[in-house]
Write a protein that holds these residues in place. Structure first.
Motif, PDB file in Angstrom:
ATOM      1  N   VAL A   1      -1.929  10.792   1.660  1.00  0.00           N
ATOM      2  CA  VAL A   1      -1.248  10.236   2.833  1.00  0.00           C
ATOM      3  C   VAL A   1      -1.086   8.728   2.689  1.00  0.00           C
ATOM      4  O   VAL A   1      -0.017   8.177   2.971  1.00  0.00           O
ATOM      5  CB  VAL A   1      -2.016  10.581   4.129  1.00  0.00           C
ATOM      6  CG1 VAL A   1      -1.442   9.804   5.319  1.00  0.00           C
ATOM      7  CG2 VAL A   1      -1.956  12.071   4.402  1.00  0.00           C
ATOM      8  N   ILE A   2      -2.139   8.058   2.230  1.00  0.00           N
ATOM      9  CA  ILE A   2      -2.065   6.613   2.037  1.00  0.00           C
ATOM     10  C   ILE A   2      -1.030   6.266   0.969  1.00  0.00           C
ATOM     11  O   ILE A   2      -0.264   5.299   1.108  1.00  0.00           O
ATOM     12  CB  ILE A   2      -3.445   6.040   1.641  1.00  0.00           C
ATOM     13  CG1 ILE A   2      -4.454   6.260   2.766  1.00  0.00           C
ATOM     14  CG2 ILE A   2      -3.337   4.555   1.317  1.00  0.00           C
ATOM     15  CD1 ILE A   2      -4.050   5.698   4.097  1.00  0.00           C
ATOM     16  N   ARG A   3      -1.000   7.063  -0.095  1.00  0.00           N
ATOM     17  CA  ARG A   3      -0.006   6.823  -1.149  1.00  0.00           C
ATOM     18  C   ARG A   3       1.409   6.974  -0.600  1.00  0.00           C
ATOM     19  O   ARG A   3       2.288   6.149  -0.887  1.00  0.00           O
ATOM     20  CB  ARG A   3      -0.239   7.807  -2.304  1.00  0.00           C
ATOM     21  CG  ARG A   3       0.821   7.730  -3.392  1.00  0.00           C
ATOM     22  CD  ARG A   3       0.537   8.736  -4.499  1.00  0.00           C
ATOM     23  NE  ARG A   3       0.377  10.091  -3.992  1.00  0.00           N
ATOM     24  CZ  ARG A   3       1.387  10.881  -3.644  1.00  0.00           C
ATOM     25  NH1 ARG A   3       2.639  10.441  -3.740  1.00  0.00           N
ATOM     26  NH2 ARG A   3       1.166  12.107  -3.203  1.00  0.00           N
ATOM     27  N   LEU A   4       1.637   7.997   0.201  1.00  0.00           N
ATOM     28  CA  LEU A   4       2.962   8.202   0.792  1.00  0.00           C
ATOM     29  C   LEU A   4       3.318   7.082   1.757  1.00  0.00           C
ATOM     30  O   LEU A   4       4.473   6.645   1.823  1.00  0.00           O
ATOM     31  CB  LEU A   4       3.008   9.556   1.512  1.00  0.00           C
ATOM     32  CG  LEU A   4       2.993  10.798   0.614  1.00  0.00           C
ATOM     33  CD1 LEU A   4       2.831  12.058   1.456  1.00  0.00           C
ATOM     34  CD2 LEU A   4       4.269  10.876  -0.217  1.00  0.00           C
ATOM     35  N   TYR A   5       2.320   6.609   2.495  1.00  0.00           N
ATOM     36  CA  TYR A   5       2.547   5.512   3.440  1.00  0.00           C
ATOM     37  C   TYR A   5       3.032   4.265   2.700  1.00  0.00           C
ATOM     38  O   TYR A   5       4.001   3.620   3.120  1.00  0.00           O
ATOM     39  CB  TYR A   5       1.256   5.202   4.198  1.00  0.00           C
ATOM     40  CG  TYR A   5       1.311   3.930   5.018  1.00  0.00           C
ATOM     41  CD1 TYR A   5       1.992   3.898   6.234  1.00  0.00           C
ATOM     42  CD2 TYR A   5       0.680   2.767   4.572  1.00  0.00           C
ATOM     43  CE1 TYR A   5       2.053   2.724   6.982  1.00  0.00           C
ATOM     44  CE2 TYR A   5       0.732   1.604   5.313  1.00  0.00           C
ATOM     45  CZ  TYR A   5       1.420   1.584   6.521  1.00  0.00           C
ATOM     46  OH  TYR A   5       1.478   0.420   7.254  1.00  0.00           O
TER      47      TYR A   5
ATOM     48  N   ALA B   1      -6.701   3.048   7.762  1.00  0.00           N
ATOM     49  CA  ALA B   1      -6.512   2.310   6.509  1.00  0.00           C
ATOM     50  C   ALA B   1      -5.955   0.912   6.781  1.00  0.00           C
ATOM     51  O   ALA B   1      -6.324  -0.057   6.111  1.00  0.00           O
ATOM     52  CB  ALA B   1      -5.586   3.083   5.578  1.00  0.00           C
ATOM     53  N   ILE B   2      -5.089   0.811   7.778  1.00  0.00           N
ATOM     54  CA  ILE B   2      -4.547  -0.503   8.155  1.00  0.00           C
ATOM     55  C   ILE B   2      -5.647  -1.378   8.737  1.00  0.00           C
ATOM     56  O   ILE B   2      -5.800  -2.558   8.386  1.00  0.00           O
ATOM     57  CB  ILE B   2      -3.400  -0.340   9.180  1.00  0.00           C
ATOM     58  CG1 ILE B   2      -2.191   0.351   8.528  1.00  0.00           C
ATOM     59  CG2 ILE B   2      -2.991  -1.705   9.743  1.00  0.00           C
ATOM     60  CD1 ILE B   2      -1.078   0.696   9.496  1.00  0.00           C
TER      61      ILE B   2
ATOM     62  N   ALA C   1       7.776  -0.509  10.053  1.00  0.00           N
ATOM     63  CA  ALA C   1       8.389   0.806  10.292  1.00  0.00           C
ATOM     64  C   ALA C   1       7.391   1.766  10.915  1.00  0.00           C
ATOM     65  O   ALA C   1       7.778   2.682  11.664  1.00  0.00           O
ATOM     66  CB  ALA C   1       8.908   1.382   8.978  1.00  0.00           C
ATOM     67  N   PHE C   2       6.105   1.557  10.632  1.00  0.00           N
ATOM     68  CA  PHE C   2       5.060   2.416  11.194  1.00  0.00           C
ATOM     69  C   PHE C   2       4.539   1.860  12.522  1.00  0.00           C
ATOM     70  O   PHE C   2       4.468   2.592  13.523  1.00  0.00           O
ATOM     71  CB  PHE C   2       3.900   2.551  10.208  1.00  0.00           C
ATOM     72  CG  PHE C   2       2.747   3.364  10.740  1.00  0.00           C
ATOM     73  CD1 PHE C   2       2.808   4.743  10.768  1.00  0.00           C
ATOM     74  CD2 PHE C   2       1.599   2.735  11.204  1.00  0.00           C
ATOM     75  CE1 PHE C   2       1.750   5.496  11.274  1.00  0.00           C
ATOM     76  CE2 PHE C   2       0.534   3.471  11.700  1.00  0.00           C
ATOM     77  CZ  PHE C   2       0.607   4.854  11.734  1.00  0.00           C
ATOM     78  N   THR C   3       4.166   0.585  12.523  1.00  0.00           N
ATOM     79  CA  THR C   3       3.539   0.011  13.721  1.00  0.00           C
ATOM     80  C   THR C   3       4.513  -0.183  14.874  1.00  0.00           C
ATOM     81  O   THR C   3       4.106  -0.187  16.038  1.00  0.00           O
ATOM     82  CB  THR C   3       2.888  -1.332  13.382  1.00  0.00           C
ATOM     83  OG1 THR C   3       3.887  -2.245  12.888  1.00  0.00           O
ATOM     84  CG2 THR C   3       1.799  -1.156  12.330  1.00  0.00           C
TER      85      THR C   3
ATOM     86  N   VAL D   1      -4.449  -1.177   3.416  1.00  0.00           N
ATOM     87  CA  VAL D   1      -2.999  -1.250   3.244  1.00  0.00           C
ATOM     88  C   VAL D   1      -2.429  -2.212   4.268  1.00  0.00           C
ATOM     89  O   VAL D   1      -3.057  -2.507   5.294  1.00  0.00           O
ATOM     90  CB  VAL D   1      -2.334   0.139   3.413  1.00  0.00           C
ATOM     91  CG1 VAL D   1      -2.766   1.086   2.315  1.00  0.00           C
ATOM     92  CG2 VAL D   1      -2.654   0.724   4.786  1.00  0.00           C
ATOM     93  N   GLU D   2      -1.225  -2.679   4.006  1.00  0.00           N
ATOM     94  CA  GLU D   2      -0.598  -3.585   4.966  1.00  0.00           C
ATOM     95  C   GLU D   2       0.031  -2.800   6.117  1.00  0.00           C
ATOM     96  O   GLU D   2       0.307  -1.600   5.995  1.00  0.00           O
ATOM     97  CB  GLU D   2       0.465  -4.437   4.293  1.00  0.00           C
ATOM     98  CG  GLU D   2       1.661  -3.677   3.753  1.00  0.00           C
ATOM     99  CD  GLU D   2       2.692  -4.609   3.159  1.00  0.00           C
ATOM    100  OE1 GLU D   2       3.403  -5.291   3.946  1.00  0.00           O
ATOM    101  OE2 GLU D   2       2.800  -4.647   1.918  1.00  0.00           O
TER     102      GLU D   2
END
Length: 255
Positions: A128-132, A164-165, A175-177, A170-171
């Motif tokens: 999931v982190i890799r895809l993010y 993870a953020i 687009a997510f936040t 990860v940054e």
């Protein structure tokens, strides 16, 4: 014509690693996985409109045979050459049988067992982190590519990413936040529509709950919704084929 020349002719590069989309430092597992994905694209059964599909498939088999042999790979890495007279390349081999020995087909039961182990695992978190990172926080792309995920899994995937953020792993991609509610609603609507279509398809095909029916349903769904060649079945075959020798039951399998 030698293997390197045939690679250049068919794949526009004589670099064996480039054909597979990996670098020289790639692990054996990555080479195996990428060989699967590239070969599946030109598998004669899946590329009937490509007149060179069979030849490409055979060349990929030889390429993998070289890179999966430690001595052959070492020679290629050091000299950039392939020993065309070696047993690896000179023997008369059916590359279709060779491919199927490497990648036996995945059963419905395999998928169900994998899903139980996968959800909530460290491996799922890493994926999931890799895809993010790969999709820079685009949840449409993340949910479309995540293994064993449905609309019901989205809150859990978001929690993995948020943690993870927060930890600084990860940054925080905008687009997510800052994803809009409208985009979230559109994604839910698409998921609901796809679920309804799947249920309707199951009724039309008269499928029950037995394994054979599930196999037929999975085949139909895979044909109608291949996500950039990373469908669940393809990913599982590529990622977990090393467990496949146990699959000798004779049941119908999924391609």
């Amino acid at each position: 014509m030698g293997l390197l020349e045939r690679c250049r002719e068919l794949f526009n590069t004589s670099n064996l690693y480039e054909v597979l989309g990996v670098n020289k430092e790639a692990s054996e597992a990555d080479i195996r996985k990428n060989y699967y994905k590239v070969s599946l694209k030109v598998h004669p059964d899946r590329a009937p409109d490509d007149p060179q599909a069979t030849e490409k498939f055979q060349v990929l088999g030889k390429l993998y045979a070289v890179l999966s042999d430690k001595e052959q790979r070492a020679v290629y890495d050091e000299q950039g050459l392939v020993d065309e007279e070696s047993d690896v390349l000179s023997q008369d081999r059916c590359w279709e049988e060779y491919w199927r020995l490497l990648f036996p087909k995945i059963t419905v039961q395999d998928i169900l067992e994998f899903e139980k182990k996968y959800k909530g695992s460290d491996e799922e978190r890493e994926d999931v982190i890799r895809l993010y990172v790969q999709h820079e926080g685009d949840m449409d792309a993340i949910t479309a590519s995540a293994l064993c995920s449905s609309q019901e899994d989205e809150p859990r995937l978001c929690r993995i990413i948020q943690a993870a953020i927060k930890s600084g792993e990860v940054e925080a991609f905008r687009a997510f936040t800052k994803e809009s509610q409208a985009k979230k609603r559109a994604r839910r609507k698409r998921a609901d529509r796809e679920r309804e279509e799947a249920e309707e398809m199951q009724k039309e095909m008269g499928l029950g709950e037995d394994e054979e029916s599930l196999v037929m349903m999975l085949k139909k769904n895979q044909q109608s919704r291949e996500r950039n060649f990373n469908s669940l079945l393809s990913d599982l075959e590529a990622k977990y084929s090393y467990e496949a020798p146990r699959h000798q039951s004779g049941k119908e399998h999924v391609l």
